[in-house]
Design a protein around this motif. Sequence first.
Motif, PDB file in Angstrom:
ATOM      1  N   PRO A  53      -0.355   7.004   2.659  1.00 10.60           N
ATOM      2  CA  PRO A  53       0.428   5.772   2.533  1.00 10.60           C
ATOM      3  C   PRO A  53      -0.183   4.823   1.503  1.00 10.60           C
ATOM      4  O   PRO A  53      -1.393   4.842   1.267  1.00 10.60           O
ATOM      5  CB  PRO A  53       0.382   5.176   3.938  1.00 10.60           C
ATOM      6  CG  PRO A  53      -0.861   5.723   4.544  1.00 10.60           C
ATOM      7  CD  PRO A  53      -1.036   7.094   3.948  1.00 10.60           C
ATOM      8  N   THR A  54       0.673   4.002   0.913  1.00 12.58           N
ATOM      9  CA  THR A  54       0.208   3.053  -0.100  1.00 12.58           C
ATOM     10  C   THR A  54       0.455   1.595   0.300  1.00 12.58           C
ATOM     11  O   THR A  54       0.108   0.695  -0.452  1.00 12.58           O
ATOM     12  CB  THR A  54       0.875   3.322  -1.458  1.00 12.58           C
ATOM     13  OG1 THR A  54       2.278   3.155  -1.320  1.00 12.58           O
ATOM     14  CG2 THR A  54       0.560   4.729  -1.962  1.00 12.58           C
ATOM     15  N   SER A  55       1.057   1.386   1.454  1.00 11.52           N
ATOM     16  CA  SER A  55       1.272   0.035   1.992  1.00 11.52           C
ATOM     17  C   SER A  55       1.756   0.198   3.427  1.00 11.52           C
ATOM     18  O   SER A  55       1.959   1.313   3.894  1.00 11.52           O
ATOM     19  CB  SER A  55       2.291  -0.739   1.144  1.00 11.52           C
ATOM     20  OG  SER A  55       3.572  -0.139   1.230  1.00 11.52           O
ATOM     21  N   GLU A  82      -4.992  -2.813   0.420  1.00 12.53           N
ATOM     22  CA  GLU A  82      -4.581  -4.222   0.345  1.00 12.53           C
ATOM     23  C   GLU A  82      -5.659  -5.061  -0.341  1.00 12.53           C
ATOM     24  O   GLU A  82      -5.357  -6.040  -1.014  1.00 12.53           O
ATOM     25  CB  GLU A  82      -4.319  -4.750   1.757  1.00 12.53           C
ATOM     26  CG  GLU A  82      -3.833  -6.191   1.788  1.00 12.53           C
ATOM     27  CD  GLU A  82      -3.665  -6.721   3.204  1.00 12.53           C
ATOM     28  OE1 GLU A  82      -2.740  -7.516   3.403  1.00 12.53           O
ATOM     29  OE2 GLU A  82      -4.479  -6.362   4.091  1.00 12.53           O
ATOM     30  N   HIS A  83      -6.912  -4.652  -0.201  1.00  5.07           N
ATOM     31  CA  HIS A  83      -8.032  -5.377  -0.820  1.00  5.07           C
ATOM     32  C   HIS A  83      -8.316  -4.914  -2.246  1.00  5.07           C
ATOM     33  O   HIS A  83      -9.310  -5.337  -2.838  1.00  5.07           O
ATOM     34  CB  HIS A  83      -9.298  -5.212   0.026  1.00  5.07           C
ATOM     35  CG  HIS A  83      -9.200  -5.880   1.356  1.00  5.07           C
ATOM     36  ND1 HIS A  83     -10.180  -5.771   2.308  1.00  5.07           N
ATOM     37  CD2 HIS A  83      -8.237  -6.674   1.908  1.00  5.07           C
ATOM     38  CE1 HIS A  83      -9.831  -6.450   3.386  1.00  5.07           C
ATOM     39  NE2 HIS A  83      -8.653  -7.010   3.160  1.00  5.07           N
ATOM     40  N   GLY A  84      -7.474  -4.054  -2.794  1.00  4.76           N
ATOM     41  CA  GLY A  84      -7.647  -3.613  -4.172  1.00  4.76           C
ATOM     42  C   GLY A  84      -8.481  -2.355  -4.327  1.00  4.76           C
ATOM     43  O   GLY A  84      -8.875  -2.003  -5.433  1.00  4.76           O
ATOM     44  N   THR A 128      -4.578   6.915  -4.469  1.00  3.78           N
ATOM     45  CA  THR A 128      -3.676   5.860  -4.036  1.00  3.78           C
ATOM     46  C   THR A 128      -4.287   4.492  -4.320  1.00  3.78           C
ATOM     47  O   THR A 128      -5.500   4.308  -4.257  1.00  3.78           O
ATOM     48  CB  THR A 128      -3.370   5.969  -2.522  1.00  3.78           C
ATOM     49  OG1 THR A 128      -4.590   5.982  -1.784  1.00  3.78           O
ATOM     50  CG2 THR A 128      -2.558   7.215  -2.208  1.00  3.78           C
ATOM     51  N   ALA A 129      -3.406   3.584  -4.655  1.00  4.93           N
ATOM     52  CA  ALA A 129      -3.727   2.166  -4.792  1.00  4.93           C
ATOM     53  C   ALA A 129      -2.555   1.438  -4.138  1.00  4.93           C
ATOM     54  O   ALA A 129      -1.595   2.084  -3.692  1.00  4.93           O
ATOM     55  CB  ALA A 129      -3.878   1.781  -6.261  1.00  4.93           C
ATOM     56  N   TRP A 130      -2.601   0.117  -4.071  1.00  2.00           N
ATOM     57  CA  TRP A 130      -1.516  -0.620  -3.425  1.00  2.00           C
ATOM     58  C   TRP A 130      -0.204  -0.308  -4.146  1.00  2.00           C
ATOM     59  O   TRP A 130      -0.036  -0.616  -5.328  1.00  2.00           O
ATOM     60  CB  TRP A 130      -1.803  -2.115  -3.429  1.00  2.00           C
ATOM     61  CG  TRP A 130      -0.829  -2.881  -2.599  1.00  2.00           C
ATOM     62  CD1 TRP A 130       0.204  -3.651  -3.059  1.00  2.00           C
ATOM     63  CD2 TRP A 130      -0.772  -2.929  -1.169  1.00  2.00           C
ATOM     64  NE1 TRP A 130       0.894  -4.180  -2.008  1.00  2.00           N
ATOM     65  CE2 TRP A 130       0.323  -3.753  -0.823  1.00  2.00           C
ATOM     66  CE3 TRP A 130      -1.517  -2.352  -0.153  1.00  2.00           C
ATOM     67  CZ2 TRP A 130       0.682  -4.028   0.493  1.00  2.00           C
ATOM     68  CZ3 TRP A 130      -1.170  -2.623   1.160  1.00  2.00           C
ATOM     69  CH2 TRP A 130      -0.084  -3.452   1.474  1.00  2.00           C
ATOM     70  N   ASN A 131       0.715   0.370  -3.447  1.00  2.00           N
ATOM     71  CA  ASN A 131       2.036   0.763  -3.965  1.00  2.00           C
ATOM     72  C   ASN A 131       1.976   1.643  -5.208  1.00  2.00           C
ATOM     73  O   ASN A 131       2.894   1.616  -6.037  1.00  2.00           O
ATOM     74  CB  ASN A 131       2.907  -0.468  -4.227  1.00  2.00           C
ATOM     75  CG  ASN A 131       3.266  -1.202  -2.960  1.00  2.00           C
ATOM     76  OD1 ASN A 131       3.493  -0.599  -1.922  1.00  2.00           O
ATOM     77  ND2 ASN A 131       3.284  -2.514  -3.026  1.00  2.00           N
TER      78      ASN A 131
END
Length: 162
Positions: A53-55, A82-84, A128-131
């Motif tokens: 998951p990404t978010s 979420e924290h980058g 993965t990163a945020w979205n």
Amino acid sequence: MVIGGAAGAVALAAVVFFIVRPDPELPGVERPPNLGRDHLVVGESVTYASATPTSGPHAPNSPGCGIMTTPLALELAVHALEHGVVVVWHSLDLAQPQLDELYALAREQTSHVIVSPNPGITEPIVATAWNRLARYDAPGDDLAEFIDVYRERGPEKLPCPL
């Protein structure tokens, strides 16, 4: 006076551009929908539609950064995103030379990277990163570029040293 006004307008446009310009994007990187960033209540669980998951809803606490030898819980991973943090997942059967290369790539970073095995993926590596999400056959320059571009780009800015 017209020359001064034009120069001032150009200077103002340059300042506005550098303040509001979008972050760079890499070609081929998936942009899954934003599923929010709610914190779960302690004891509450969540089921994600993906093994990466990404978010989405996530644990109220966040993991430390670095190399994990056991699978990171998805709800902790989402909080890290979420924290980058960039979370780099690898399959359980990734060959040892590639795993060593992946660990070396992570150690080159100073912060905001987690490497973890993931029994739910069939690809060798999923970053993965945020979205953001990208799949890789092996560690290399393209994975390093993903980390460089998307690290520290989550909606919350918190430290996560390695």
